[in-house]
Design an enzyme around this catalytic site. Structure first.
Site, PDB file in Angstrom:
ATOM      1  N   ASP A 140      75.535  -7.390  15.738  1.00 36.78           N
ATOM      2  CA  ASP A 140      76.060  -6.289  14.923  1.00 36.78           C
ATOM      3  C   ASP A 140      76.600  -5.192  15.826  1.00 36.78           C
ATOM      4  O   ASP A 140      75.837  -4.394  16.376  1.00 36.78           O
ATOM      5  CB  ASP A 140      74.951  -5.725  14.026  1.00 36.78           C
ATOM      6  CG  ASP A 140      74.614  -6.676  12.900  1.00 36.78           C
ATOM      7  OD1 ASP A 140      73.435  -7.015  12.729  1.00 36.78           O
ATOM      8  OD2 ASP A 140      75.554  -7.086  12.195  1.00 36.78           O
ATOM      9  N   ASP A 175      75.148 -10.966   4.423  1.00 35.85           N
ATOM     10  CA  ASP A 175      74.447 -10.209   5.458  1.00 35.85           C
ATOM     11  C   ASP A 175      73.932  -8.919   4.855  1.00 35.85           C
ATOM     12  O   ASP A 175      74.700  -8.115   4.333  1.00 35.85           O
ATOM     13  CB  ASP A 175      75.438  -9.912   6.590  1.00 35.85           C
ATOM     14  CG  ASP A 175      74.842  -9.064   7.686  1.00 35.85           C
ATOM     15  OD1 ASP A 175      75.609  -8.623   8.571  1.00 35.85           O
ATOM     16  OD2 ASP A 175      73.624  -8.806   7.655  1.00 35.85           O
TER      17      ASP A 175
HETATM   18  C1  DX5 Z   1      74.184  -3.999   8.353  1.00 35.92           C
HETATM   19  C2  DX5 Z   1      73.660  -5.023   9.302  1.00 35.92           C
HETATM   20  C3  DX5 Z   1      72.412  -5.657   8.714  1.00 35.92           C
HETATM   21  C4  DX5 Z   1      71.741  -6.613   9.646  1.00 35.92           C
HETATM   22  C5  DX5 Z   1      70.675  -7.442   8.954  1.00 35.92           C
HETATM   23  O1  DX5 Z   1      75.237  -3.314   8.947  1.00 35.92           O
HETATM   24  O2  DX5 Z   1      74.665  -6.006   9.548  1.00 35.92           O
HETATM   25  O3  DX5 Z   1      72.793  -6.312   7.537  1.00 35.92           O
HETATM   26  O4  DX5 Z   1      72.701  -7.442  10.160  1.00 35.92           O
HETATM   27  O5  DX5 Z   1      69.938  -6.611   8.167  1.00 35.92           O
HETATM   28  P1  DX5 Z   1      68.599  -7.098   7.452  1.00 35.92           P
HETATM   29  O6  DX5 Z   1      67.480  -6.533   8.277  1.00 35.92           O
HETATM   30  O7  DX5 Z   1      68.670  -6.504   6.075  1.00 35.92           O
HETATM   31  O8  DX5 Z   1      68.579  -8.609   7.429  1.00 35.92           O
END
Ligand code: DX5
Length: 235
Positions: free
Chosen positions: A44, A184
């Protein structure tokens, strides 16, 4: 009903977001996720402008590239991704995911990514309609339907996005192209079946993997099983 695609029936692809990992030992965390059986890795990338958070650049990704042979995808939550795309390809990313909302010329950006030798993909924020894909479906290999507003891990899943996932899956089926659909944000044991049933086959999870008291391996297997059961129930 999860419609079939060119690679029917759908099979679940489990992808960790490394956002919740211990960045002081990121290489070891990548090895642990590899050993837990993940299929790909998502990094990310956040610039503090397109989203309020700031994470890591290409050098961090390059530093862990040799710790696994699984594909890397860079989720570019940045302004002007065109200017940075080559850096993430050079860092070892196989796929670049750009946000439709961050591209002044999305059609050109996707072609640029392909010219760099990477796989192009488009992410849609929760408020962005599936119709934003209409004139670029022929240029991409994956669509990411965000199930949270981008910027932070650990946010609650936005279940209303399941209608958009189904809409995108219908567009892909109609196109006849073998395009994967990724989700995601807030993906875990209690939400993955809904996303998979709607048509998502690339499933990104961060917090849910690290929250599992039985460890990463159990978390990955559990998510994969739940998604596969959802596909089977819909076939
Ligand atoms: C948001 C991020 C999140 C991360 C995963 O910008 O991209 O979605 O990847 O988040 P969680 O902890 O909700 O799986």
């Amino acid at each position: 009903m999860t419609p079939s695609t060119a690679n029917s029936p759908l099979t679940p692809v489990i992808i960790p977001s490394v956002l919740p990992a211990d960045f002081s030992r990121l290489g070891d965390e990548v090895v642990a996720l590899h050993e837990a059986g993940v299929d790909r890795f998502q990094f990310d990338v956040m610039d503090g402008r397109f989203v309020p958070n700031l994470t890591f650049g290409p050098d961090v990704i390059a530093s862990v590239r040799d710790r696994t042979d699984r594909p890397f995808e860079a989720h570019l939550m940045v302004e002007k991704p065109d200017e940075l795309a080559h850096l993430y390809v050079e860092a070892g990313c196989d796929m670049l995911i750009v946000h439709a909302e961050a591209c002044d010329h999305l059609h050109r950006t996707l072609g640029h990514i392909r010219e760099l030798g990477a796989v192009p993909a488009v992410a849609l924020n929760p408020s962005t309609p599936a119709s934003a894909l209409t004139h670029v479906l022929d240029l991409l290999d994956m669509v990411l339907v965000m199930t949270v507003n981008p910027g932070f891990g650990g946010q609650p899943y936005i279940a209303t996005m399941e209608a958009k996932i189904a809409e995108v899956r219908a567009m892909v089926t109609t196109s006849g192209r073998d395009i994967d659909i990724e989700v995601d944000g807030g993906i875990g044991p209690n939400t993955i079946a809904g996303a998979a049933s709607a048509g998502a086959n690339f499933l990104v999870a961060g917090s849910a993997l690290y929250r599992d008291p039985e460890g990463l391996g159990h978390a990955v297997d559990d998510l994969r099983t739940r998604a596969a059961q959802a596909f089977a129930a819909n076939d």
